[in-house]
Design a protein around this motif. Structure first.
Motif, PDB file in Angstrom:
ATOM      1  N   LEU A  83       0.849  -1.188   0.000  1.00 24.29           N
ATOM      2  CA  LEU A  83       0.000   0.000   0.000  1.00 24.29           C
ATOM      3  C   LEU A  83       0.885   1.238   0.000  1.00 24.29           C
ATOM      4  N   TRP A  84       0.431   2.241  -0.725  1.00 23.52           N
ATOM      5  CA  TRP A  84       1.129   3.531  -0.796  1.00 23.52           C
ATOM      6  C   TRP A  84       0.089   4.645  -0.749  1.00 23.52           C
ATOM      7  N   GLN A  85       0.459   5.757  -0.158  1.00 22.80           N
ATOM      8  CA  GLN A  85      -0.367   6.960  -0.245  1.00 22.80           C
ATOM      9  C   GLN A  85       0.260   7.910  -1.251  1.00 22.80           C
ATOM     10  N   VAL A  86      -0.581   8.636  -1.980  1.00 19.09           N
ATOM     11  CA  VAL A  86      -0.046   9.694  -2.827  1.00 19.09           C
ATOM     12  C   VAL A  86       0.089  10.952  -1.963  1.00 19.09           C
ATOM     13  N   PRO A  87       0.955  11.876  -2.347  1.00 15.44           N
ATOM     14  CA  PRO A  87       1.193  13.056  -1.506  1.00 15.44           C
ATOM     15  C   PRO A  87      -0.053  13.925  -1.333  1.00 15.44           C
ATOM     16  N   GLU A  88      -0.157  14.500  -0.152  1.00 19.47           N
ATOM     17  CA  GLU A  88      -1.229  15.449   0.151  1.00 19.47           C
ATOM     18  C   GLU A  88      -0.847  16.815  -0.401  1.00 19.47           C
ATOM     19  N   MET A  89      -1.818  17.526  -0.954  1.00 12.38           N
ATOM     20  CA  MET A  89      -1.576  18.864  -1.491  1.00 12.38           C
ATOM     21  C   MET A  89      -2.018  19.963  -0.523  1.00 12.38           C
ATOM     22  N   ALA A 122      -8.413  15.803  -6.696  1.00 10.37           N
ATOM     23  CA  ALA A 122      -7.297  16.543  -7.294  1.00 10.37           C
ATOM     24  C   ALA A 122      -5.943  16.026  -6.822  1.00 10.37           C
ATOM     25  N   GLN A 123      -5.870  15.539  -5.585  1.00 12.33           N
ATOM     26  CA  GLN A 123      -4.590  15.040  -5.079  1.00 12.33           C
ATOM     27  C   GLN A 123      -4.093  13.869  -5.927  1.00 12.33           C
ATOM     28  N   PHE A 124      -5.011  12.983  -6.295  1.00 14.95           N
ATOM     29  CA  PHE A 124      -4.591  11.835  -7.100  1.00 14.95           C
ATOM     30  C   PHE A 124      -4.306  12.258  -8.539  1.00 14.95           C
ATOM     31  N   LYS A 125      -5.104  13.177  -9.055  1.00 14.29           N
ATOM     32  CA  LYS A 125      -4.859  13.666 -10.418  1.00 14.29           C
ATOM     33  C   LYS A 125      -3.504  14.359 -10.496  1.00 14.29           C
ATOM     34  N   ALA A 126      -3.151  15.138  -9.476  1.00 11.25           N
ATOM     35  CA  ALA A 126      -1.844  15.810  -9.467  1.00 11.25           C
ATOM     36  C   ALA A 126      -0.715  14.780  -9.459  1.00 11.25           C
ATOM     37  N   PHE A 127      -0.912  13.696  -8.712  1.00  8.03           N
ATOM     38  CA  PHE A 127       0.101  12.636  -8.689  1.00  8.03           C
ATOM     39  C   PHE A 127       0.268  12.035 -10.084  1.00  8.03           C
ATOM     40  N   LEU A 128      -0.843  11.737 -10.737  1.00 14.53           N
ATOM     41  CA  LEU A 128      -0.761  11.162 -12.085  1.00 14.53           C
ATOM     42  C   LEU A 128      -0.201  12.161 -13.091  1.00 14.53           C
ATOM     43  N   ASP A 129      -0.468  13.443 -12.879  1.00 15.55           N
ATOM     44  CA  ASP A 129       0.084  14.468 -13.768  1.00 15.55           C
ATOM     45  C   ASP A 129       1.611  14.497 -13.701  1.00 15.55           C
ATOM     46  N   ALA A 130       2.170  13.956 -12.621  1.00 15.48           N
ATOM     47  CA  ALA A 130       3.624  13.954 -12.450  1.00 15.48           C
ATOM     48  C   ALA A 130       4.277  12.693 -13.033  1.00 15.48           C
ATOM     49  N   ASP A 170       0.423   5.900   8.751  1.00 18.82           N
ATOM     50  CA  ASP A 170       1.858   5.797   8.497  1.00 18.82           C
ATOM     51  C   ASP A 170       2.186   4.998   7.239  1.00 18.82           C
ATOM     52  N   VAL A 171       1.203   4.808   6.375  1.00 17.90           N
ATOM     53  CA  VAL A 171       1.455   4.162   5.078  1.00 17.90           C
ATOM     54  C   VAL A 171       2.417   5.051   4.294  1.00 17.90           C
ATOM     55  N   PRO A 172       3.475   4.483   3.715  1.00 23.61           N
ATOM     56  CA  PRO A 172       4.473   5.316   3.024  1.00 23.61           C
ATOM     57  C   PRO A 172       3.903   6.098   1.841  1.00 23.61           C
ATOM     58  N   ILE A 173       4.537   7.216   1.559  1.00 17.30           N
ATOM     59  CA  ILE A 173       4.182   8.066   0.419  1.00 17.30           C
ATOM     60  C   ILE A 173       4.928   7.544  -0.807  1.00 17.30           C
ATOM     61  N   ILE A 174       4.217   7.444  -1.913  1.00 18.32           N
ATOM     62  CA  ILE A 174       4.817   6.936  -3.149  1.00 18.32           C
ATOM     63  C   ILE A 174       5.281   8.090  -4.035  1.00 18.32           C
ATOM     64  N   SER A 175       6.340   7.837  -4.768  1.00 15.36           N
ATOM     65  CA  SER A 175       6.785   8.783  -5.802  1.00 15.36           C
ATOM     66  C   SER A 175       6.370   8.188  -7.146  1.00 15.36           C
ATOM     67  N   PRO A 176       6.160   9.009  -8.156  1.00 15.66           N
ATOM     68  CA  PRO A 176       5.729   8.479  -9.451  1.00 15.66           C
ATOM     69  C   PRO A 176       6.628   7.369  -9.990  1.00 15.66           C
ATOM     70  N   SER A 177       7.944   7.500  -9.818  1.00 17.40           N
ATOM     71  CA  SER A 177       8.856   6.503 -10.386  1.00 17.40           C
ATOM     72  C   SER A 177       8.643   5.113  -9.797  1.00 17.40           C
ATOM     73  N   GLU A 178       8.142   5.054  -8.576  1.00 26.48           N
ATOM     74  CA  GLU A 178       7.939   3.755  -7.921  1.00 26.48           C
ATOM     75  C   GLU A 178       6.803   2.948  -8.539  1.00 26.48           C
ATOM     76  N   LEU A 179       5.945   3.598  -9.307  1.00 28.37           N
ATOM     77  CA  LEU A 179       4.872   2.869  -9.988  1.00 28.37           C
ATOM     78  C   LEU A 179       5.435   1.811 -10.929  1.00 28.37           C
ATOM     79  N   ALA A 180       6.562   2.112 -11.544  1.00 23.34           N
ATOM     80  CA  ALA A 180       7.151   1.219 -12.546  1.00 23.34           C
ATOM     81  C   ALA A 180       7.628  -0.097 -11.945  1.00 23.34           C
TER      82      ALA A 180
END
Length: 199
Positions: free
Chosen positions: A33-39, A83-91, A55-65
């Protein structure tokens, strides 16, 4: 299998926990499980009465791969992903350029405030993100069986993916909604495992 999610009030997070359990129930599958960053800043979140993040870790876009399969979760805002998830995908432009996510199976799950709040439109509008990355959208269809036809109790979710209704925020995912989330995790993890075996 990875399940990146955004959850403001905990409803999506509860579904994510069940999805992880379902995915981990497939032999040979490691589920994360990963959380996307809060805006939003803490002051705004406080005014919105949002609880502290887990305390679920925050994911960076590169980790999706790194994942063999992905199940994305988010609450709905006006019939679309938050919007928080859309911003993550936009990155994820770098992943798109390298086609690092192409061919990966992916599913969706979500939470809405009401029955007309966008359970299916949220999934439909989110599919465009998967398509542009060349991912393989894996719906649950009607593989959940009788639970898909429940009419005696309020139940979120659809053939597109697991879901819950938050109502005024006090309603928590029902047992049936949690079972559907577990099923989705198991279903998609099984497909990801088969695809990995073919590769």
């Amino acid at each position: 299998m990875s399940s990146p999610y955004y959850s403001m009030y905990g409803h999506v997070e509860k579904l994510a926990e069940e999805i992880k359990k379902g995915a981990a129930s497939v032999e040979g599958v490691e589920a994360k499980l990963w959380q996307v960053p809060e805006m939003l800043n803490d002051e705004i979140l406080g005014k919105m009465s949002a609880p502290a993040k887990s305390d679920v870790p925050i994911i960076s876009p590169s980790e999706l791969a790194e994942a063999d399969g992905l199940i994305f979760g988010f609450p709905t805002r006006f019939g679309m992903m938050a919007a928080q998830f859309k911003a993550f995908l936009d990155a994820t432009g770098g992943l798109w350029r390298s086609q690092s996510l192409a061919g990966k199976p992916a599913g969706l799950f979500y939470s809405t405030g009401s029955q007309g709040g966008g359970q299916e439109t949220t999934a439909l509008t989110a599919i465009t993100q998967l398509v542009h990355h060349g991912m393989i959208f894996v719906p649950i269809g009607y593989t959940f069986g009788a639970g898909m036809f429940e009419m005696e109790q309020v139940k979120g979710g659809s053939p597109y993916g697991a879901g819950t209704f938050a109502g005024d925020g006090l309603r928590q995912p029902s047992q049936l909604e949690l079972e559907q989330a577990f099923h989705q995790g198991k279903h998609i993890a099984g497909i990801a495992k088969k695809l990995k075996g073919v590769a």
